[in-house]
Design an enzyme around this catalytic site. Structure first.
Site, short mmCIF file in Angstrom:
data_model
loop_
_atom_site.label_atom_id
_atom_site.label_comp_id
_atom_site.label_asym_id
_atom_site.label_seq_id
_atom_site.Cartn_x
_atom_site.Cartn_y
_atom_site.Cartn_z
N LYS A 52 0.84 -1.19 0.10
CA LYS A 52 -0.25 0.09 0.01
C LYS A 52 0.92 1.27 0.01
O LYS A 52 0.74 2.15 -0.78
CB LYS A 52 -0.97 0.09 1.25
CG LYS A 52 -2.19 -0.85 1.14
CD LYS A 52 -2.81 -1.33 2.34
CE LYS A 52 -3.90 -2.33 2.20
NZ LYS A 52 -4.66 -2.97 3.57
N GLN A 96 -5.20 -1.86 9.85
CA GLN A 96 -4.87 -3.07 9.07
C GLN A 96 -5.56 -4.19 10.06
O GLN A 96 -5.16 -4.16 11.14
CB GLN A 96 -3.30 -3.32 8.82
CG GLN A 96 -2.86 -4.53 8.06
CD GLN A 96 -3.23 -4.51 6.60
OE1 GLN A 96 -3.47 -3.45 6.08
NE2 GLN A 96 -3.69 -5.50 6.25
N ASP A 119 -11.47 2.56 3.89
CA ASP A 119 -11.67 1.03 3.50
C ASP A 119 -13.18 0.83 3.75
O ASP A 119 -13.64 -0.48 3.35
CB ASP A 119 -10.99 0.24 4.79
CG ASP A 119 -9.82 -0.51 4.43
OD1 ASP A 119 -9.71 -0.53 3.31
OD2 ASP A 119 -9.23 -0.99 5.48
#
Ligand code: NAP
Length: 283
Positions: A52, A96, A119
């Site tokens: 990322k 995460q 997200d």
């Protein structure tokens, strides 16, 4: 032989367009930044975060990683999220997963400001997806939809079978396909006779995390097969959920692993960060 749904190539083109957008924003004095939080060490998460970070750099998005020890309390995580919520230089916040068991990950997702939730896991974004309002869509289903759109795969009126019902892939995938008028069946670990259900599918999306689960016996001739799974075999090889060689003989379109959904997920994350930057700066 199936045509390959080339996520790697499409992701590259999306990044190219995003780079131009990010440069335009910079000319107006607006920088774009993603903050990623990791709690505890996990080698897979480290690889994902590195990918990322690399992708952000390629398009000119600033990237900052925040690492909390595995012994960090839930409150410490929530406090960090709150600091990043208040930080005007941070446009997107990504937590995460997985996080250690003593932390309620849904509580953490709820703490992220919805307009920094790149997200798409905050209940407000999940709810807006359900009712068809503008929102941040979870990156993997969003990437799958972009891939289907790019290859002009007809969705309306088709039977779509989704294998897996996780909050990050299976469930938002339902909403995305439903919005395009597919008829959807969702299978999970308690589903009986999965093979017979998959046999009726015009579109199969597999997101269960089991290598070689989807075999050619299960696939209808000409079906579109999207493999979300990422599984590491003992010899270190990465494979999806689909038995690629045999299924690609029967499918009309198929995603490879790697090079299919994975790069699209990251591209959609970048797109969501740029969208967040624009929303926050009223662009
Ligand atoms: P997850 O949270 O573990 O969910 C797995 C789902 O599969 C669950 O709904 C589970 O059913 C179902 N399942 C497990 N075994 C099954 C079986 N034998 N038959 C039918 N259903 C079964 O996983 P996830 O986070 O959604 O990820 C799924 C896979 O996609 C993993 O391989 C992951 O690495 C990969 N992934 C890839 C990307 C990408 O960018 N390509 C992004 C995210 C995830 P229950 O609900 O009944 O337990």
């Amino acid at each position: 032989m199936a045509e390959i749904l080339d996520g790697k190539e499409l992701a590259k083109n999306i990044r190219k367009d995003l780079k131009v957008e990010v440069e335009k924003l910079k000319k107006k004095g607006i920088a774009s930044k993603l903050a990623v939080i990791m709690v505890g060490d996990n080698s897979s998460s480290e690889v994902y975060v590195k990918n990322k970070s690399f992708a952000c750099k390629k398009v000119g998005i600033d990237f900052e990683e925040f690492f909390l020890d595995k012994s960090a309390t839930e409150q410490e995580l929530l406090d960090l999220i709150e600091t990043l919520n208040q930080d005007k230089s941070v446009n997107g916040i990504l937590l995460q997963s997985p996080v250690p068991k003593h932390i309620d990950i849904n509580k953490a997702f709820r703490t992220i400001l919805p307009n920094k939730d790149v997200d798409g896991f905050h209940p407000m974004n999940v709810g807006n997806l359900v009712i068809g309002e503008d929102c941040f869509i979870s990156c993997t289903p969003y990437g799958v939809m972009k891939l289907l759109e790019e290859y002009k795969i007809e969705i309306e009126g088709k039977n779509a079978v989704i294998l897996g019902r996780s909050n990050i892939v299976g469930k938002p995938m339902v909403q995305c396909l439903l919005a395009q008028n597919a008829t959807i069946t969702v299978c999970h670990s308690k589903t009986k006779e999965i093979e017979n259900i998959v046999k009726n599918a015009d579109i199969v999306i597999s997101a269960i995390g089991k290598p070689h689960f989807v075999t050619s016996k299960m696939i209808k001739q000409g079906a579109v097969v999207v493999d979300v799974g990422i599984n590491r075999l003992e010899d270190g090889t990465i494979v999806g959920d689909v038995e690629y060689e045999s299924v690609s003989q029967k499918a009309s379109y198929i995603t490879p692993v790697p090079g299919g959904v994975g790069p699209m997920t990251i591209a959609m994350l970048l797109q969501n960060v740029v969208k967040a930057t624009k929303i926050q700066n009223k662009q």
